[in-house]
Design a protein around this motif. Structure first.
Motif, short mmCIF file in Angstrom:
data_model
loop_
_atom_site.label_atom_id
_atom_site.label_comp_id
_atom_site.label_asym_id
_atom_site.label_seq_id
_atom_site.Cartn_x
_atom_site.Cartn_y
_atom_site.Cartn_z
N ASP A 123 -11.86 3.59 41.94
CA ASP A 123 -11.23 4.33 40.84
C ASP A 123 -12.08 5.56 40.52
O ASP A 123 -13.24 5.66 40.95
CB ASP A 123 -11.13 3.40 39.63
CG ASP A 123 -10.58 4.10 38.40
OD1 ASP A 123 -9.55 4.77 38.51
OD2 ASP A 123 -11.22 3.97 37.33
N TRP A 162 -8.50 6.35 44.45
CA TRP A 162 -7.21 6.40 43.78
C TRP A 162 -7.42 6.43 42.28
O TRP A 162 -8.50 6.12 41.77
CB TRP A 162 -6.28 5.28 44.22
CG TRP A 162 -6.70 3.85 43.95
CD1 TRP A 162 -7.84 3.41 43.34
CD2 TRP A 162 -5.96 2.69 44.31
NE1 TRP A 162 -7.86 2.04 43.30
CE2 TRP A 162 -6.73 1.57 43.89
CE3 TRP A 162 -4.75 2.46 44.93
CZ2 TRP A 162 -6.29 0.26 44.08
CZ3 TRP A 162 -4.32 1.16 45.12
CH2 TRP A 162 -5.08 0.07 44.71
N SER A 163 -6.39 6.88 41.57
CA SER A 163 -6.48 7.04 40.13
C SER A 163 -5.10 6.83 39.51
O SER A 163 -4.08 7.22 40.10
CB SER A 163 -7.00 8.43 39.77
OG SER A 163 -6.89 8.67 38.38
N GLY A 182 -3.05 10.19 38.77
CA GLY A 182 -2.62 11.12 39.81
C GLY A 182 -3.58 11.17 40.99
O GLY A 182 -4.56 10.42 41.05
N ILE A 183 -3.28 12.05 41.91
CA ILE A 183 -4.08 12.21 43.12
C ILE A 183 -5.24 13.17 42.81
O ILE A 183 -5.02 14.33 42.49
CB ILE A 183 -3.21 12.74 44.28
CG1 ILE A 183 -2.10 11.72 44.59
CG2 ILE A 183 -4.05 13.03 45.51
CD1 ILE A 183 -1.09 12.19 45.61
N ARG A 184 -6.46 12.67 42.95
CA ARG A 184 -7.63 13.39 42.44
C ARG A 184 -8.43 14.08 43.55
O ARG A 184 -9.66 14.04 43.58
CB ARG A 184 -8.52 12.41 41.69
CG ARG A 184 -7.80 11.59 40.61
CD ARG A 184 -7.39 12.45 39.43
NE ARG A 184 -8.56 12.83 38.66
CZ ARG A 184 -9.11 12.06 37.72
NH1 ARG A 184 -8.60 10.86 37.44
NH2 ARG A 184 -10.15 12.49 37.04
N TYR A 241 -5.20 8.70 46.72
CA TYR A 241 -3.86 8.27 46.35
C TYR A 241 -3.74 8.08 44.85
O TYR A 241 -4.74 8.05 44.13
CB TYR A 241 -3.53 6.94 47.05
CG TYR A 241 -3.71 7.00 48.55
CD1 TYR A 241 -2.82 7.69 49.35
CD2 TYR A 241 -4.80 6.36 49.14
CE1 TYR A 241 -2.98 7.76 50.72
CE2 TYR A 241 -4.98 6.42 50.52
CZ TYR A 241 -4.08 7.12 51.30
OH TYR A 241 -4.25 7.20 52.65
N GLN A 242 -2.49 7.92 44.40
CA GLN A 242 -2.24 7.51 43.02
C GLN A 242 -2.29 6.00 42.95
O GLN A 242 -1.78 5.30 43.83
CB GLN A 242 -0.90 8.03 42.52
CG GLN A 242 -0.63 7.67 41.06
CD GLN A 242 0.45 8.51 40.42
OE1 GLN A 242 0.86 9.53 40.99
NE2 GLN A 242 0.92 8.11 39.25
N LYS A 243 -2.89 5.51 41.89
CA LYS A 243 -3.07 4.06 41.72
C LYS A 243 -1.97 3.47 40.85
O LYS A 243 -1.68 4.00 39.79
CB LYS A 243 -4.44 3.81 41.08
CG LYS A 243 -4.76 2.35 40.80
CD LYS A 243 -6.11 2.20 40.13
CE LYS A 243 -6.08 2.70 38.70
NZ LYS A 243 -7.37 2.48 38.00
N PHE A 300 3.82 4.30 45.51
CA PHE A 300 2.97 5.49 45.53
C PHE A 300 2.50 5.86 46.94
O PHE A 300 1.54 6.63 47.09
CB PHE A 300 1.78 5.29 44.60
CG PHE A 300 2.16 5.19 43.15
CD1 PHE A 300 2.69 6.28 42.48
CD2 PHE A 300 2.01 4.00 42.46
CE1 PHE A 300 3.05 6.19 41.15
CE2 PHE A 300 2.37 3.90 41.12
CZ PHE A 300 2.90 5.00 40.47
#
Length: 214
Positions: A77, A110-111, A114-116, A133-135, A147
């Motif tokens: 994360d 992932w977060s 959104g995509i960080r 990726y988005q979490k 996602f």
């Protein structure tokens, strides 16, 4: 499932009036107790317990992991796990990423917001990260498809316990503020190593997971 047992010792005997250590026998008249020629040195890693003449060495049981692997897909994360509220990177993050990759693992970021990719690049971690990726924040298994996460997590590091409980991994101590003496990344690395070696860890924060590190 079989159990992995470390340093387990049971020493006991039976006497007419109860239990007594097996290294001695009850004496009648002038007969002295029988004492072994050599008494082994106590193991400092164990804790003996005496109760009603019963000597039992208490041990730790670690359940094995049938799906244990040495090449894990590890998902980190971002907020409060890798970086603080001011955006600063947690101490030791790059060094631990380098070691994990060297050990044969693959790192993903992932977060839930959104995509960080920008944060990964700002912290100069992009050369060690294989995907961003988005979490999913709920219905985690289905969220992988929602996602477009093409890789299933084997091990998750997150300050959000619910997703760690699902896939298995480590609930990280939240990193809200910049702290130069923070050593959580080193602790996380040691848990990963213990999981790879034993299939389990008794460190605080480890979760075997419902469908993941179990």
């Amino acid at each position: 499932m079989s159990q992995i047992k470390r340093n387990e010792t049971h020493i006991f005997g039976v006497h007419s009036d109860g239990l007594h250590p097996a290294h001695t026998r009850p004496s009648s008249g002038p007969h002295p107790p029988v004492i072994p020629a050599h008494e082994p040195e106590p193991n400092p890693a164990t804790r003996p317990s005496h109760a009603a003449g019963l000597l039992i060495t208490l041990t730790r049981f670690i359940p094995p992991c049938p799906m244990r692997r040495s090449d894990l897909n590890i998902f980190f994360d971002v907020d409060y796990t890798l970086q603080s509220m001011d955006g600063s990177l947690r101490p030791g993050a790059r060094a631990v990423f380098e070691q994990l990759v060297s050990d044969g693992h693959t790192i993903f970021i992932w977060s839930g917001v959104g995509i960080r990719t920008a944060d990964v690049e700002r912290h100069e971690l992009d050369d060690l990260v294989s995907g961003v990726y988005q979490k999913p924040l709920e219905d985690f298994e289905a969220g992988l498809e929602t996602f477009n996460v093409p890789v299933r997590p084997d091990f998750v590091i997150d300050d959000y316990p619910e997703i760690v409980n699902e896939f298995g991994g480590v609930v990280a101590r939240p990193y809200y503020f910049r702290q130069f003496k923070d050593t959580e990344m080193d602790r996380i690395y040691q848990i990963v190593r213990e999981y790879v070696e034993y299939g389990y860890s008794d460190e605080v924060g480890f979760r075997p997971g419902v469908n993941g590190a179990s």
